[in-house]
Design an enzyme around this catalytic site. Structure first.
Site, PDB file in Angstrom:
ATOM      1  N   LYS A  40     -36.005  -2.728  24.349  1.00 51.32           N
ATOM      2  CA  LYS A  40     -36.324  -1.306  24.250  1.00 51.32           C
ATOM      3  C   LYS A  40     -37.761  -1.059  24.701  1.00 51.32           C
ATOM      4  CE  LYS A  40     -34.034   0.777  21.160  1.00 51.32           C
ATOM      5  NZ  LYS A  40     -33.664   0.479  19.788  1.00 51.32           N
ATOM      6  N   ARG A 110     -38.553   2.053  16.026  1.00 54.64           N
ATOM      7  CA  ARG A 110     -37.255   1.537  16.489  1.00 54.64           C
ATOM      8  C   ARG A 110     -37.343   0.048  16.785  1.00 54.64           C
ATOM      9  NH1 ARG A 110     -35.233   5.193  21.138  1.00 54.64           N
ATOM     10  NH2 ARG A 110     -33.265   5.190  20.034  1.00 54.64           N
ATOM     11  N   GLY A 119     -27.217  -1.683  17.608  1.00 54.63           N
ATOM     12  CA  GLY A 119     -26.899  -1.265  16.244  1.00 54.63           C
ATOM     13  C   GLY A 119     -27.093  -2.328  15.186  1.00 54.63           C
ATOM     14  N   MET A 121     -29.927  -3.874  14.287  1.00 55.82           N
ATOM     15  CA  MET A 121     -31.169  -3.810  13.503  1.00 55.82           C
ATOM     16  C   MET A 121     -31.523  -2.345  13.247  1.00 55.82           C
ATOM     17  SD  MET A 121     -33.262  -6.900  15.174  1.00 55.82           S
ATOM     18  CE  MET A 121     -33.094  -6.207  16.765  1.00 55.82           C
ATOM     19  N   ARG A 356     -31.274   0.512  29.115  1.00 58.71           N
ATOM     20  CA  ARG A 356     -30.981  -0.923  29.108  1.00 58.71           C
ATOM     21  C   ARG A 356     -29.800  -1.140  30.054  1.00 58.71           C
ATOM     22  NH1 ARG A 356     -28.701  -0.506  23.025  1.00 58.71           N
ATOM     23  NH2 ARG A 356     -26.824   0.607  23.505  1.00 58.71           N
ATOM     24  N   HIS A 472     -20.100   3.927  18.114  1.00 55.10           N
ATOM     25  CA  HIS A 472     -20.307   2.506  17.805  1.00 55.10           C
ATOM     26  C   HIS A 472     -19.062   1.680  18.134  1.00 55.10           C
ATOM     27  CE1 HIS A 472     -20.136  -0.950  14.992  1.00 55.10           C
ATOM     28  NE2 HIS A 472     -21.384  -1.114  15.430  1.00 55.10           N
ATOM     29  N   SER A 830      -8.698 -38.164  38.165  1.00 56.43           N
ATOM     30  CA  SER A 830      -8.666 -36.824  37.586  1.00 56.43           C
ATOM     31  C   SER A 830      -8.962 -36.964  36.098  1.00 56.43           C
ATOM     32  CB  SER A 830      -7.294 -36.191  37.815  1.00 56.43           C
ATOM     33  OG  SER A 830      -7.281 -34.929  37.187  1.00 56.43           O
ATOM     34  N   CYS A 898      -8.565 -32.106  35.011  1.00 57.66           N
ATOM     35  CA  CYS A 898      -7.368 -31.299  34.736  1.00 57.66           C
ATOM     36  C   CYS A 898      -7.187 -31.036  33.242  1.00 57.66           C
ATOM     37  CB  CYS A 898      -6.134 -31.950  35.338  1.00 57.66           C
ATOM     38  SG  CYS A 898      -5.781 -33.579  34.662  1.00 57.66           S
ATOM     39  N   TYR A 918     -12.900 -30.885  42.590  1.00 56.84           N
ATOM     40  CA  TYR A 918     -12.158 -29.701  42.157  1.00 56.84           C
ATOM     41  C   TYR A 918     -12.020 -29.661  40.645  1.00 56.84           C
ATOM     42  CZ  TYR A 918      -8.136 -32.774  41.460  1.00 56.84           C
ATOM     43  OH  TYR A 918      -7.310 -33.765  41.022  1.00 56.84           O
TER      44      TYR A 918
HETATM   45  C1  PEP Z   1      -5.804 -34.480  29.292  1.00 52.34           C
HETATM   46  O1  PEP Z   1      -5.675 -35.386  28.479  1.00 52.34           O
HETATM   47  O2  PEP Z   1      -6.863 -33.895  29.496  1.00 52.34           O
HETATM   48  C2  PEP Z   1      -4.648 -34.025  30.091  1.00 52.34           C
HETATM   49  C3  PEP Z   1      -4.789 -33.155  31.048  1.00 52.34           C
HETATM   50  O3  PEP Z   1      -3.438 -34.497  29.727  1.00 52.34           O
HETATM   51  P1  PEP Z   1      -2.574 -33.938  28.514  1.00 52.34           P
HETATM   52  O4  PEP Z   1      -3.224 -32.707  28.037  1.00 52.34           O
HETATM   53  O5  PEP Z   1      -1.214 -33.720  29.067  1.00 52.34           O
HETATM   54  O6  PEP Z   1      -2.651 -35.068  27.564  1.00 52.34           O
END
Ligand code: PEP
Ligand code: MG
Length: 958
Positions: A40, A110, A119, A121, A356, A472, A830, A898, A918
């Site tokens: 502020k 303020r 909101g 304080m 802001r 609010h 992976s 993954c 990835y």
């Molecule tokens: C993991 O273990 O991160 C994975 C992708 O395999 P799952 O979740 O199928 O065990």
């Protein structure tokens, strides 16, 4: 704080006093220094310095607040001297005197921290009034009614905030007075009523607190500053910081801005309002907001009267509308960001009280990002960086199914989009309680206040019967991305009775209701909703992200339908196809069970042969849906018991069956009759025979029930045989693949045949075969041997040469440690960070989140749930070790992730910094990951080499 150290002790105090500057007038503060001046204070300084009309004032720094706490909650020495000096300056700027009985200077006090905490304080207005000043002030203003109104507001706010009175006490007095006078709204109260209210308020203060409301303006000022500092550690503010992860580095203490009062309640040529430079709900490039004539700022925010849309000001006060348009453009030019500002019109003169960065929902963020790039206000990089990936999640919110035949019971203002469904609850504590217990709830209130914040956190959506789009409830819900409907005036709420009614329909606490924050509609019951769609603005933003990012984004998908969705969301491949998910289909489970239960190799092979064409069809479908893009197929992973009934169920069923048999033998009924067994099963509440999963034999004289018992007993034996104490660490994944190779052989054949057939159909399938649960190089060598044998057979049979990659999950700690030898026999890694997190912490991923993890996070033992946000310093270190070792053997080694963390923005940033190729996440998170990947690159590029190598850089794990 800059403290100069002097050599001689007596001089040091003097120096500290001189060196510690606690106060900056708006003209002087460095408006870029939000850490020092708070949001502020910095906004007021910057608007003053831009030449916008800001009432004169000054800001007490956040360092003073830190000092206040360092001093044991006492104002720092010398602060009040500096305040007095600054007030003197204000007096000369305004030609008024603080505490003067004729034409007094009044100020607001303020709060404002470096990170916006709307909101959370405290703020006190109209400071400097007392029994005498009120009269002089009223006479100077030519309006005694107005003066008493300002005085009663001061006593109310000061009493509650600086003297610890219960707000309820004042509300009761006010309501009683209204009733007595027959008034509906505050602005109908007469001068006499207001004067009486002031007296009643003061009496209540004396009764409750044992001291008088202070008549000395300087005492008021000092106590108010202290109260604002104290509100930094108030429950609301602390809860808010914890929920939004506002760390001391982001905001350390609150600043206090002391500003000359201007009044929007000086008559019908005065007004007060809040506005956004663009529509924060849609992103449209128009002034958006609301105002109330003859009102003070708190009336708009508190939603006590429903305000008018700002566009109406164009008719009511055209010259002020024009002024606001100029302000809108000036603010955006200055901040390169949508601004949310407060203004007051005092007798047709505009004053800016705050600005802001505007909190917007995702639709607006995305649209304004695109529009501001197109008009040159922002460049693409900044436009991408201002969208938090989590915000995009809002665009994934569901909408009411347009074909749903549901009649709304009420309509309000659409304050934050998305449809939400849950049980109606009428207070924040209940919302918190039920929400924590896993119940979906909608918080229903007349209006919300900052102290309801804990209820917001746990609610699916918010519904109020009063207030506008900047009330609010609206502001907070939008910031949280929660669906919200406000100002649904048809709904009459009684929070004491915990019920509401709307157009003759009753809502009792616990009833299901549905709200649509995109249209403002409210429904009784659960109304069907549909998936969202991405608009063109979103597509543009994501295409910019794709141009910038170098980190690939894939999806975890198990079926052709999932694969098609993943592609639509922009996935560049499938990073994980869990083949076992296909085994749970209704037509396959019995075959999978036959495979597991087989007594002989022939029986097992028969079941496996039945599964093979099914799997082949699955793989063909997925490869086709992802033509030209890589598909990583993981071989069978879970423990077998997941496909068998549980021991408990089997024992229960067997018990019932045996009891039934005994009854049949004792009685006259013929146990060979199917009807008799069925009849008994009903009487004995035995599960229906079909449900027991056993086909009824014909009633050709066989003992049906004995046969059932025999089959169940065989199943029980097998379940006992396969049972393990720790199945998740047991006979599964590659271990099963090697010791019972028929299954992997079948899957590999199905994959390779699918590839061969697609080759012949001229479909370009890009295949990666992945082995789960690997801990040792030799495991992969053996699977590879099976693969090569199958490959030879398939290539011979189809007359084609097959191309694919062979790789492994890295999800065991040992695999990280032994990554170098593993990389010798694989083409990609992976990271399965779900299992790797489980293994690194020795926390069961199935149970920890229900048991102790939330407490661990709440107690600050862990900063976040490691199954959600990658544990960079633990699991991240293991990953880094694996990447380094793996790539030391094969610099070309492809590495992805993954586990669930592949869709978590901060974890994605870590993956980028570690050189992953990835990330792979659920299809719905793919857009989030695309943006997060672009931001990761932009952020890294904007850091200096020193910053990147600094031990405090959070992604430095070694
Ligand atoms: C993991 O273990 O991160 C994975 C992708 O395999 P799952 O979740 O199928 O065990
Ligand atoms: Mg796993």
């Amino acid at each position: 704080m800059v403290l100069r150290v002097a050599t001689a002790a007596p001089e040091r105090d003097e120096l500290v006093m001189k060196a510690t500057r606690y106060i900056y007038p708006f003209e002087e503060g460095d408006s870029d220094d939000k850490q020092l001046l708070g949001g502020k204070g910095s906004g007021l300084a910057s608007m003053t310095q831009m030449g916008l009309p800001v009432p004169p004032g000054f800001t007490i720094t956040t360092e003073s607040c830190q000092q206040y706490y360092a001093n044991g909650e006492r104002l720092p020495d010398g602060l009040m001297d500096q305040v007095r000096a600054a007030m003197k300056e204000l007096e000369s700027k305004t030609a008024k005197v603080f505490g003067d009985a004729c034409d007094p200077l009044l100020v607001s006090v303020r709060s404002g921290a470096a990170s916006s905490m709307p909101g959370m304080m405290d703020t006190i207005l109209n400071l400097g009034m007392n029994d005498e000043v009120v009269v002089g002030f009223g006479e100077a203003a030519g309006n005694l009614r107005f003066a008493y109104d300002a005085y009663r507001r001061l006593i109310q706010a000061f009493g509650a905030i600086a003297m610890g009175m219960e707000e309820r006490r004042f509300v009761e007095i006010l309501e009683k007075a209204k009733e007595k006078q027959g008034a509906t709204f505050d602005n109908e109260l007469t001068q006499e009523t207001l004067e009486a209210i002031c007296n009643d308020y003061k009496r209540a203060v004396k009764t409750d607190r044992g001291v008088h409301f202070p008549q000395n303006p300087w005492t008021q000022l000092e106590m108010s500053i202290e109260a604002v500092f104290a509100s930094w550690m108030g429950k609301r503010a602390v809860d808010y910081r914890r929920e939004f992860r506002i760390t001391p580095e982001m905001a350390n203490g609150t600043a206090v801005s002391v500003c000359t009062m201007v009044f929007g309640n000086m008559g019908d040529d005065s007004a007060t309002g809040v506005a956004f430079t663009r529509d924060p709900g849609t992103g449209e490039n128009v002034l958006f907001g609301e105002y109330l004539t003859n009102a003070q700022g708190e009336d708009v925010v508190a939603g006590i009267r429903t305000p008018k849309p700002i566009a109406q000001l164009e008719q009511e006060m055209p010259e002020l509308w024009a002024d606001l348009q100029k302000v809108r453009h000036a603010l955006e030019e200055q901040y390169h960001e949508v601004q949310d500002f407060e203004f007051t019109i005092e007798r047709r003169k505009l004053y800016m009280l705050q600005t802001r960065n505007g909190k917007m929902n995702a639709t607006a963020l995305v649209r304004t990002s695109r529009d501001m790039v197109e008009t040159g206000v922002l460049n693409r990089e900044d436009a991408l960086l201002r969208i938090s990936p989590d915000h995009l999640e809002q665009l994934l919110h569901r909408r009411i199914d347009p074909s749903a035949d549901a009649e709304p019971i009420a309509r309000g203002l659409p304050a934050s989009p998305g449809a939400a469904c849950g049980r109606a609850v009428f207070n924040a504590d209940e919302a918190e309680k039920q929400g924590r217990a896993g119940e979906a709830v909608i918080l229903v209130r007349e209006e919300t206040k900052p102290e309801d914040i804990h209820g917001f956190f746990q609610a699916q959506g918010i519904l109020t019967s009063r207030g506008g789009k900047t009330s609010h409830a609206a502001v907070v819900a939008r910031g949280m991305g929660k669906p919200c409907v406000v100002g649904a005036e048809e709904i009459l709420i009684s929070d004491r009775e915990r019920m509401a009614s709307a157009n003759d329909r009753q809502i009792t606490e616990g009833d299901m209701i549905t709200i649509d924050g995109g249209t403002g509609t409210v429904y009784l019951g659960e109304v069907p909703t549909v998936d969202p769609e991405f608009g063109p603005e979103m597509k543009t933003i994501l295409s910019w992200a794709d141009e910038i990012r170098t980190l690939g984004v894939r999806a975890n998908a198990d079926t052709p339908e999932d694969a098609a969705l993943a592609r639509e969301m922009g996935a560049q491949g499938i990073g994980l196809c869990r083949t076992e998910r296909m085994f749970n289909a209704a037509d396959r489970l019995p075959i999978v069970r036959d495979m597991i239960l087989a007594q002989t190799a022939e029986e097992r092979q028969k079941a496996i042969d039945e599964l093979r064409p099914m799997q082949k069809a699955d793989f063909k479908g997925i490869f086709k849906a992802m033509e030209d893009l890589p598909v990583t197929i993981r071989l069978f992973d879970p423990p077998l018991h997941e496909f068998l009934p549980s021991l408990e169920t089997l024992l229960l069923e067997l018990g019932s069956l045996k009891r039934a048999r005994d009854r049949l033998v004792d009685g006259a009924a013929n146990p060979s009759s199917v009807e008799a067994v069925l009849e008994l099963s009903l009487k004995e509440s035995l599960p229906a025979i079909e449900e027991l999963g056993v086909e009824l034999p014909g009633s050709g004289g066989k003992l049906v029930i004995d046969e059932l018992i025999e089959e169940k007993e065989a199943l029980l034996r097998k379940v006992r045989e396969t049972a393990e104490v720790n199945p998740m660490l047991g006979h599964r994944g590659v271990r099963l693949g090697i010791t019972a190779p028929e299954l992997y052989k079948m899957q590999l054949a199905a994959i390779l045949e699918a590839l061969a057939e697609l080759r012949l159909e001229n479909v370009n399938a890009v295949c990666e075969i992945m082995v789960p649960q690997v801990t040792e190089r030799e495991e992969l060598v053996r699977v590879r041997r099976i693969l090569d044998e199958v490959r030879e057979e398939v290539e011979r049979e189809y007359g084609v040469t097959l191309d694919f990659k062979f790789g492994t999950m890295i999800e065991a700690v040992r695999a990280c440690v032994r990554a170098a030898p593993i990389a010798e026999v694989t083409e990609f890694f992976s990271f399965g960070t779900n299992d790797l997190t489980q293994a690194a912490f020795s926390f069961s991923r199935e149970d920890a989140e229900q048991k102790f993890l939330p407490q661990y996070v709440e107690m600050g033992i862990l900063p976040e749930n490691p199954f959600e946000a990658l544990d960079i310093q633990g699991v991240g270190r293991l990953m880094r070790l694996a990447i380094r070792s793996g790539r030391s053997v094969d610099p070309e080694l492809k590495v992805g992730i993954c586990g669930e963390h592949g869709g978590h923005p901060r974890s994605i940033e870590f993956c980028y910094t570690q050189g992953l190729d990835y990330v792979s996440c659920s299809a719905f998170r793919v857009p989030i990951a695309r943006l997060a990947a672009a931001q990761a690159r932009l952020r890294e590029e904007r850091r200096s080499k020193e910053e990147l190598q600094h031990p405090d850089y959070p992604f430095n794990v070694f």
